[in-house]
Design a protein around this motif. Structure first.
Motif, PDB file in Angstrom:
ATOM      1  N   SER A  82       0.845  -0.984   0.090  1.00  0.00           N
ATOM      2  CA  SER A  82       0.070   0.217  -0.033  1.00  0.00           C
ATOM      3  C   SER A  82       1.531   1.083  -0.065  1.00  0.00           C
ATOM      4  CB  SER A  82      -0.574   0.017   1.188  1.00  0.00           C
ATOM      5  OG  SER A  82      -0.502   0.536   2.806  1.00  0.00           O
ATOM      6  N   PRO A  83       0.366   2.422  -0.586  1.00  0.00           N
ATOM      7  CA  PRO A  83       0.851   3.603  -0.573  1.00  0.00           C
ATOM      8  C   PRO A  83       1.771   4.561   1.228  1.00  0.00           C
ATOM      9  CG  PRO A  83      -0.539   3.822  -1.425  1.00  0.00           C
ATOM     10  CD  PRO A  83      -0.792   2.631  -0.544  1.00  0.00           C
ATOM     11  N   ARG A  84       0.670   3.811   2.194  1.00  0.00           N
ATOM     12  CA  ARG A  84       1.046   4.453   3.334  1.00  0.00           C
ATOM     13  C   ARG A  84       1.845   3.213   4.343  1.00  0.00           C
ATOM     14  NH1 ARG A  84      -2.681   4.250   8.802  1.00  0.00           N
ATOM     15  NH2 ARG A  84      -1.067   4.994  10.396  1.00  0.00           N
ATOM     16  N   ARG A  86       5.061   1.436   1.418  1.00  0.00           N
ATOM     17  CA  ARG A  86       5.715   2.303   1.168  1.00  0.00           C
ATOM     18  C   ARG A  86       6.088   3.380   1.200  1.00  0.00           C
ATOM     19  NH1 ARG A  86       5.977   4.600  -5.531  1.00  0.00           N
ATOM     20  NH2 ARG A  86       7.394   5.225  -5.671  1.00  0.00           N
ATOM     21  N   ALA A  87       5.601   3.962   2.391  1.00  0.00           N
ATOM     22  CA  ALA A  87       6.246   5.354   2.913  1.00  0.00           C
ATOM     23  C   ALA A  87       6.750   5.203   4.106  1.00  0.00           C
ATOM     24  CB  ALA A  87       5.276   6.473   3.027  1.00  0.00           C
ATOM     25  N   GLU A  99       7.561  -2.102  -9.572  1.00  0.00           N
ATOM     26  CA  GLU A  99       6.467  -2.870  -9.513  1.00  0.00           C
ATOM     27  C   GLU A  99       5.782  -4.517 -10.012  1.00  0.00           C
ATOM     28  OE1 GLU A  99       2.139  -0.739 -11.233  1.00  0.00           O
ATOM     29  OE2 GLU A  99       3.900   0.439  -9.879  1.00  0.00           O
ATOM     30  N   TRP A 109       4.701  -2.723  -4.592  1.00  0.00           N
ATOM     31  CA  TRP A 109       6.943  -2.230  -5.026  1.00  0.00           C
ATOM     32  C   TRP A 109       7.399  -2.515  -4.124  1.00  0.00           C
ATOM     33  CZ3 TRP A 109       2.483   0.034  -3.412  1.00  0.00           C
ATOM     34  CH2 TRP A 109       0.874   1.111  -4.308  1.00  0.00           C
TER      35      TRP A 109
END
Length: 116
Positions: A82-84, A86-87, A99, A109
């Motif tokens: 998830s983007p969260r 990943r951050a 990806e 990712w």
């Protein structure tokens, strides 16, 4: 996975439909096909109970594993889902190297962190 982990995964996914299981199998195949071959610590799964999210537990769990990798002079690899996530991993020194996705799945990712 161990035999016990495989059995648990089977029990957890027993109610999932055939199409979803096919998509999971396809995504797992993509993960295997793109997995790095260089020696590394693979961080396959990191989870925090929903009631504890946002309290720094994920970062602390990650730091403990990364310290072990650094002690062994090993880079680390994982797939962020998830983007969260990943951050979070980027804050801990991971970089996106690729990806992965399959029909009907959100992207994952591939992330790599050199040992420190």
């Amino acid at each position: 996975m161990t035999e016990q982990q495989t059995a648990h995964l089977g029990a957890v996914t027993a109610g999932i439909g055939a199409a979803e299981l096919d998509r999971i199998a396809a995504l797992t195949g993509e993960m295997d096909a793109h997995h790095p071959h260089a020696p590394h610590l693979y961080l396959w799964f990191l989870g925090v109970h929903a009631s504890r999210r946002g309290q720094g537990w994920g970062g602390r769990l990650l730091e403990a594993r990364l310290a072990r990798a650094d002690e062994q002079s090993l880079p680390s690899y994982l797939e962020a889902t998830s983007p969260r996530n990943r951050a979070l991993y980027e804050r801990h020194g991971f970089e996106v190297i690729g990806e992965i996705s399959t029909e009907g799945s959100p992207p994952m990712w591939q992330m790599w962190r050199d040992c420190r």
